[in-house]
Design an enzyme around this catalytic site. Structure first.
Site, PDB file in Angstrom:
ATOM      1  N   ARG A 162       0.837  -1.218   0.000  1.00 33.00           N
ATOM      2  CA  ARG A 162       0.000   0.000   0.000  1.00 33.00           C
ATOM      3  C   ARG A 162       0.866   1.261   0.000  1.00 33.00           C
ATOM      4  O   ARG A 162       0.554   2.249   0.670  1.00 33.00           O
ATOM      5  CB  ARG A 162      -0.943   0.034   1.211  1.00 33.00           C
ATOM      6  N   SER A 236     -10.300  -0.827   4.327  1.00 33.45           N
ATOM      7  CA  SER A 236      -9.442  -1.214   5.463  1.00 33.45           C
ATOM      8  C   SER A 236      -8.850   0.039   6.086  1.00 33.45           C
ATOM      9  O   SER A 236      -8.192   0.811   5.398  1.00 33.45           O
ATOM     10  CB  SER A 236      -8.294  -2.100   4.989  1.00 33.45           C
ATOM     11  N   GLU A 331      -3.975   2.664   7.018  1.00 30.96           N
ATOM     12  CA  GLU A 331      -3.844   2.597   5.562  1.00 30.96           C
ATOM     13  C   GLU A 331      -4.486   3.853   4.957  1.00 30.96           C
ATOM     14  O   GLU A 331      -4.079   4.335   3.912  1.00 30.96           O
ATOM     15  CB  GLU A 331      -4.562   1.335   5.047  1.00 30.96           C
TER      16      GLU A 331
END
Ligand SMILES: Cc1cc2nc3c(=O)[nH]c(=O)nc-3n(C[C@H](O)[C@H](O)[C@H](O)COP(=O)(O)OP(=O)(O)OC[C@H]3O[C@@H](n4cnc5c(N)ncnc54)[C@H](O)[C@@H]3O)c2cc1C
Length: 335
Positions: A162, A236, A331
């Protein structure tokens, strides 16, 4: 192009946070983008796609930029592969749907991830064993400092979990304009993650198409993730932590059932499992809630303030740290 001043960012983020931006500009060409940047030079710049990975914590006193450039075309082809160049403002899932219809393979596991092609490169989005970096050949950007365009190879993008070079030092100075994906015409599928094989049932794997896999991915995702447009969230909220092998061994001695993914330099643990162990599933602060079906997600049940979400994220982080001595990192991009 459209330029509006002092407007609500509610339609620009999937968390449904109602804060205001000084300027929101949407452009249809790199020429228009340059002209907007010249008009508002000196202002902080925030490129956005669908705002599906953003948490606006306050009013944004700068320039929010959104691309309306949404074309895609094949730029090279061999017997077994095809290179597709897609403009940054195209919805990633619209691109994947078109590719799946033609049985062009490589991105089907990323089906139904909200957001745009440009952000997919920024975030190195991933799902079910595939990450954007696996198929990104190069990324074209406009450098807002020099007003020059340049191209990054996959390697120069420094992709990680990510993460990419565009999240470090380049935020706001590098606006992605298009991405070239290198895809396969008949390659194998990755089906060993997240219950994909079970969702495909008894199908003979050799006869599967990209469309079959896409449908299975969407079914699995719908069963546990909130749908954009129905429930406010940014997917998320936390990254899955990677711990040293020693730390993992110590936790496993206490929790033998802990799920994990061995990596070269450590062990990845699903943050959802850690959060669930701490009894945080369903926990609320104001209008914010840890999603019951997937505790890695924080949702806005309606009327959540940025403060509610930040406070709940902190509560979760503290609980996991106190119990497992692991610090979760978000995230989601806090703005
Ligand atoms: C329900 C749900 C499920 C999700 N599931 C997944 C998942 O399975 N896997 C996954 O990886 N993510 C997932 N996400 C997170 C999100 O979809 C991705 O991070 C997506 O890439 C964000 O795209 P966006 O266009 O909305 O970007 P935004 O949220 O608007 O922006 C994200 C970042 O990219 C930057 N950016 C956007 N466009 C550009 C551009 N053109 N140039 C430079 N920088 C730019 C922004 O400044 C910001 O830093 C999920 C989100 C939701 C809401």
């Amino acid at each position: 192009m459209t330029i509006r001043e002092h407007i609500s960012l509610l339609p620009y983020n999937t968390f449904r946070i109602d804060v205001e931006a000084a300027v929101v500009a949407e452009y249809e060409s790199v020429g228009e983008l340059k002209s907007i940047l010249r008009t508002y030079s000196g202002m902080p710049v925030l490129p956005v796609g669908e705002g599906s990975n953003l948490l606006f914590t306050r009013n944004f006193g700068g320039l929010v930029l959104r691309s309306r450039m949404q074309r895609a075309k094949a730029v090279r082809e061999t017997a077994g592969e095809v290179w597709i160049e897609a403009e940054a403002g195209l919805r990633l899932d619209d691109l994947i749907a078109q590719l799946a219809d033609m049985d062009i393979r490589g991105m089907e596991n990323l089906s139904h991830i909200p957001g745009t092609v440009g952000a997919a490169a920024v975030q190195n989005v991933g799902a079910y064993g595939v990450e954007a970096k696996d198929v990104i050949e190069k990324v074209s950007v406009l450098d807002t400092l020099t007003m020059q365009t340049r191209t990054y190879t996959g390697e120069q993008c420094c992709f990680a979990y990510r993460d990419s070079v565009f999240k470090h030092g380049k935020r706001g100075t590098c606006i992605i304009t298009s991405v070239v994906f290198r895809l396969s015409k008949g390659g194998p599928f990755r089906l060993d993650y997240g219950g994909l094989r079970q969702a495909l049932g008894q199908d003979d794997v050799s006869r599967l198409s990209a469309l079959d896999v896409r449908r299975a991915v969407i079914a699995v995702r719908r069963a546990k993730l909130p749908e954009v447009g129905e429930v406010g969230s940014a997917g998320s909220f936390f990254k899955n932590p990677v711990v040293t092998k020693d730390t993992f061994a110590a936790i496993k001695a206490q929790y033998s059932e802990i799920p994990f993914f061995p990596l070269e330099d450590g062990v990845k643990i699903p943050a959802a499992w850690l959060i669930e162990q701490c009894g945080m599933k369903g926990r609320t602060v104001g209008g914010a809630q840890v999603w019951e079906k997937q505790p890695l997600v924080i949702v806005n049940r309606g009327g959540a303030s940025p403060g509610d979400i930040v406070a709940l994220a902190q509560l979760v982080t503290d609980a996991v740290r106190d119990r497992f001595s692991i610090t979760l990192t978000p995230e989601v991009n806090y703005i």
